[in-house]
Write a protein that holds these residues in place. Structure first.
Motif, PDB file in Angstrom:
ATOM      1  N   PRO A  38      46.236  58.202  39.629  1.00 26.82           N
ATOM      2  CA  PRO A  38      46.917  57.681  40.879  1.00 26.82           C
ATOM      3  C   PRO A  38      48.648  57.293  40.544  1.00 26.82           C
ATOM      4  CG  PRO A  38      44.877  57.163  40.809  1.00 26.82           C
ATOM      5  CD  PRO A  38      44.239  57.990  39.957  1.00 26.82           C
ATOM      6  N   THR A  39      49.661  56.268  41.667  1.00 29.63           N
ATOM      7  CA  THR A  39      50.198  55.633  40.527  1.00 29.63           C
ATOM      8  C   THR A  39      49.602  53.954  40.409  1.00 29.63           C
ATOM      9  OG1 THR A  39      51.859  57.172  40.875  1.00 29.63           O
ATOM     10  CG2 THR A  39      52.500  54.913  41.146  1.00 29.63           C
ATOM     11  N   LEU A  40      50.047  53.223  39.972  1.00 27.93           N
ATOM     12  CA  LEU A  40      49.018  52.078  40.265  1.00 27.93           C
ATOM     13  C   LEU A  40      50.504  50.693  40.576  1.00 27.93           C
ATOM     14  CD1 LEU A  40      47.487  50.003  38.944  1.00 27.93           C
ATOM     15  CD2 LEU A  40      48.707  48.934  37.993  1.00 27.93           C
ATOM     16  N   GLY A  61      43.501  43.113  43.162  1.00 23.65           N
ATOM     17  CA  GLY A  61      43.881  43.412  44.872  1.00 23.65           C
ATOM     18  C   GLY A  61      43.621  45.109  45.458  1.00 23.65           C
ATOM     19  N   CYS A  62      44.401  45.725  46.410  1.00 23.88           N
ATOM     20  CA  CYS A  62      43.174  46.500  46.874  1.00 23.88           C
ATOM     21  C   CYS A  62      43.787  47.851  46.575  1.00 23.88           C
ATOM     22  CB  CYS A  62      43.726  45.974  48.555  1.00 23.88           C
ATOM     23  SG  CYS A  62      43.541  45.039  48.607  1.00 23.88           S
ATOM     24  N   GLY A  63      42.822  49.003  46.654  1.00 22.93           N
ATOM     25  CA  GLY A  63      42.786  50.364  45.991  1.00 22.93           C
ATOM     26  C   GLY A  63      43.480  50.439  44.563  1.00 22.93           C
ATOM     27  N   GLU A  64      45.143  51.325  44.695  1.00 20.69           N
ATOM     28  CA  GLU A  64      45.298  50.669  43.157  1.00 20.69           C
ATOM     29  C   GLU A  64      46.333  49.724  43.028  1.00 20.69           C
ATOM     30  OE1 GLU A  64      45.241  52.711  40.733  1.00 20.69           O
ATOM     31  OE2 GLU A  64      42.985  52.804  41.403  1.00 20.69           O
ATOM     32  N   MET A  65      46.643  49.079  44.309  1.00 19.54           N
ATOM     33  CA  MET A  65      47.857  47.887  44.513  1.00 19.54           C
ATOM     34  C   MET A  65      47.577  46.199  43.836  1.00 19.54           C
ATOM     35  SD  MET A  65      50.134  46.733  47.910  1.00 19.54           S
ATOM     36  CE  MET A  65      50.866  48.253  47.969  1.00 19.54           C
ATOM     37  N   VAL A  66      48.375  46.038  43.805  1.00 17.68           N
ATOM     38  CA  VAL A  66      47.966  44.697  42.220  1.00 17.68           C
ATOM     39  C   VAL A  66      48.750  44.358  42.795  1.00 17.68           C
ATOM     40  CG1 VAL A  66      47.899  43.828  40.552  1.00 17.68           C
ATOM     41  CG2 VAL A  66      47.444  45.722  39.802  1.00 17.68           C
ATOM     42  N   THR A  67      48.405  43.040  43.811  1.00 20.27           N
ATOM     43  CA  THR A  67      48.753  41.923  44.355  1.00 20.27           C
ATOM     44  C   THR A  67      48.965  40.790  43.753  1.00 20.27           C
ATOM     45  OG1 THR A  67      47.150  41.111  45.442  1.00 20.27           O
ATOM     46  CG2 THR A  67      48.208  42.999  46.542  1.00 20.27           C
ATOM     47  N   GLU A  68      47.895  40.747  43.081  1.00 20.27           N
ATOM     48  CA  GLU A  68      47.273  39.657  42.003  1.00 20.27           C
ATOM     49  C   GLU A  68      47.173  39.350  40.415  1.00 20.27           C
ATOM     50  OE1 GLU A  68      44.960  36.413  42.603  1.00 20.27           O
ATOM     51  OE2 GLU A  68      45.556  37.155  45.072  1.00 20.27           O
ATOM     52  N   ALA A  69      47.619  38.951  40.057  1.00 27.90           N
ATOM     53  CA  ALA A  69      47.791  38.634  38.598  1.00 27.90           C
ATOM     54  C   ALA A  69      47.121  37.095  38.396  1.00 27.90           C
ATOM     55  CB  ALA A  69      49.257  38.983  37.300  1.00 27.90           C
ATOM     56  N   VAL A  70      46.401  37.809  37.394  1.00 24.08           N
ATOM     57  CA  VAL A  70      45.330  36.325  36.878  1.00 24.08           C
ATOM     58  C   VAL A  70      45.322  35.319  35.803  1.00 24.08           C
ATOM     59  CG1 VAL A  70      42.943  34.794  38.008  1.00 24.08           C
ATOM     60  CG2 VAL A  70      43.719  36.199  39.601  1.00 24.08           C
ATOM     61  N   ALA A  71      45.940  34.736  35.412  1.00 26.55           N
ATOM     62  CA  ALA A  71      45.593  34.279  33.880  1.00 26.55           C
ATOM     63  C   ALA A  71      44.552  33.661  33.394  1.00 26.55           C
ATOM     64  CB  ALA A  71      47.041  33.290  33.160  1.00 26.55           C
ATOM     65  N   LEU A  72      44.059  34.500  32.208  1.00 24.90           N
ATOM     66  CA  LEU A  72      42.595  33.724  31.761  1.00 24.90           C
ATOM     67  C   LEU A  72      42.715  33.407  30.429  1.00 24.90           C
ATOM     68  CD1 LEU A  72      40.634  36.456  32.967  1.00 24.90           C
ATOM     69  CD2 LEU A  72      40.622  35.129  34.063  1.00 24.90           C
ATOM     70  N   PRO A  73      41.454  32.374  30.148  1.00 20.50           N
ATOM     71  CA  PRO A  73      42.077  32.248  28.762  1.00 20.50           C
ATOM     72  C   PRO A  73      42.103  33.386  27.733  1.00 20.50           C
ATOM     73  CG  PRO A  73      40.396  31.001  30.146  1.00 20.50           C
ATOM     74  CD  PRO A  73      40.694  32.221  30.312  1.00 20.50           C
ATOM     75  N   ASN A  74      43.016  33.503  26.175  1.00 18.05           N
ATOM     76  CA  ASN A  74      41.886  34.504  25.333  1.00 18.05           C
ATOM     77  C   ASN A  74      41.320  33.394  24.637  1.00 18.05           C
ATOM     78  OD1 ASN A  74      42.555  36.050  23.074  1.00 18.05           O
ATOM     79  ND2 ASN A  74      44.454  35.937  22.743  1.00 18.05           N
ATOM     80  N   THR A  75      39.923  33.710  24.345  1.00 13.62           N
ATOM     81  CA  THR A  75      39.019  32.880  23.722  1.00 13.62           C
ATOM     82  C   THR A  75      38.247  33.738  22.083  1.00 13.62           C
ATOM     83  OG1 THR A  75      37.365  34.743  24.813  1.00 13.62           O
ATOM     84  CG2 THR A  75      38.353  31.888  25.553  1.00 13.62           C
ATOM     85  N   THR A  76      39.694  35.394  21.599  1.00 13.58           N
ATOM     86  CA  THR A  76      39.424  35.131  20.789  1.00 13.58           C
ATOM     87  C   THR A  76      38.958  34.508  19.618  1.00 13.58           C
ATOM     88  OG1 THR A  76      39.172  38.154  19.526  1.00 13.58           O
ATOM     89  CG2 THR A  76      41.487  36.377  20.041  1.00 13.58           C
ATOM     90  N   ASP A  77      38.415  35.068  18.390  1.00 15.46           N
ATOM     91  CA  ASP A  77      38.097  34.291  17.514  1.00 15.46           C
ATOM     92  C   ASP A  77      38.883  35.897  16.032  1.00 15.46           C
ATOM     93  OD1 ASP A  77      36.266  36.239  17.338  1.00 15.46           O
ATOM     94  OD2 ASP A  77      34.412  34.606  16.998  1.00 15.46           O
TER      95      ASP A  77
END
Lengths: 94, 155
Positions: free
Chosen positions: B5-7, B35-51
């Motif tokens: 499906p299309t995002l 979001g809902c179904g295949e619709m993204v309503t929010e992008a939530v920035a998260l910390p990049n914790t890679t070492d």
């Protein structure tokens, strides 16, 4: 007695959309083995080809990561809640 | 194999991903798609914790993953997937992406060239874990439904 296991979003399509399942087992290892015997498609996403838990799969007993307990030998009871919590990782070509 | 499906992505979510990725360049950005179904309503920035070096890797820890799941529950939506940037590389998944992918999630990758966000593409892990398949991304302008980019639990 069965122990509750919380299933994260990406794995729910393999547990008939359930976010909680129950399985029997005296240790985390037994519990996961019994769960994947019931929901067989989970296995390839939890374990690598050598049968080890993938390193981005985190298993918690209540609030504790089993890496800091007794790993898959960590004992569990029906009073405990076991959670499968993803780490999400990736990156560009090295 | 059926066609994916299309995002659909709200324009504000797309803008948030691009802004975040530009801000952290030359390091990799990462965050959750809600979001809902295949619709993204929010992008939530998260910390990049890679070492393993943030210029070529990202890692979202379990505690931050839970932040994303909780946010999805708060809006009675779902966690659709995750985004990350590829600084000075293509928007195609790497072998490392493949090795660490979860099924059913959308993996949105944004190429950032010299600090400028360019191509954004979305990928889904194939059921046998052998590869990713691309899914079309369609931008949806802001409408009556409030859409926003929120900040995650930066530590």
């Amino acid at each position: 007695m069965a122990t509750k296991i919380l299933i994260p979003t990406p794995l729910r399509s393999y547990t008939a959309k359930q976010d909680v399942v129950e399985a029997e087992g005296a240790t985390v290892g037994e519990l996961l083995a019994n769960m994947t015997a019931q929901y067989t498609d989970l296995r390839k996403h939890l374990y690598n080809s050598e049968g080890k838990l993938r390193n981005f799969v985190n298993i918690y007993v209540n609030d504790d990561d089993i890496r800091y307990l007794e790993k898959e030998q960590t004992p569990v009871s029906s009073e405990d809640t076991v959670s499968i919590i993803p780490s999400v990782a990736g990156g560009r070509k090295a | 194999m059926g066609r994916l499906p299309t995002l659909v992505m709200r324009a504000t979510a797309d803008e948030g991903i691009r802004r975040h990725s530009q801000e952290v360049y030359p390091n990799e950005s990462c965050g959750a798609l809600i979001g809902c179904g295949e619709m993204v309503t929010e992008a939530v920035a998260l910390p990049n914790t890679t070492d393993e070096g943030t210029r070529r890797r990202f890692c979202i820890q379990p505690a931050d993953y839970i932040v994303a799941e909780r946010r999805a529950s708060e809006i009675d939506g779902k966690l659709i997937g995750f985004y990350h940037s590829h600084p000075d590389d293509s928007a195609c998944p790497s072998q490392y992406d493949l090795d660490h992918a979860w099924p059913t999630f959308a993996y949105v990758i944004l190429a950032v060239r010299g600090g400028d966000p360019t191509t954004l593409r979305s990928w889904r892990l194939r059921e046998d874990r052998s590869a990713f398949d691309e899914q079309r991304v369609k931008l949806e302008p802001q409408d009556a439904i409030q859409s926003k980019v929120t900040s995650g639990n930066f530590r």
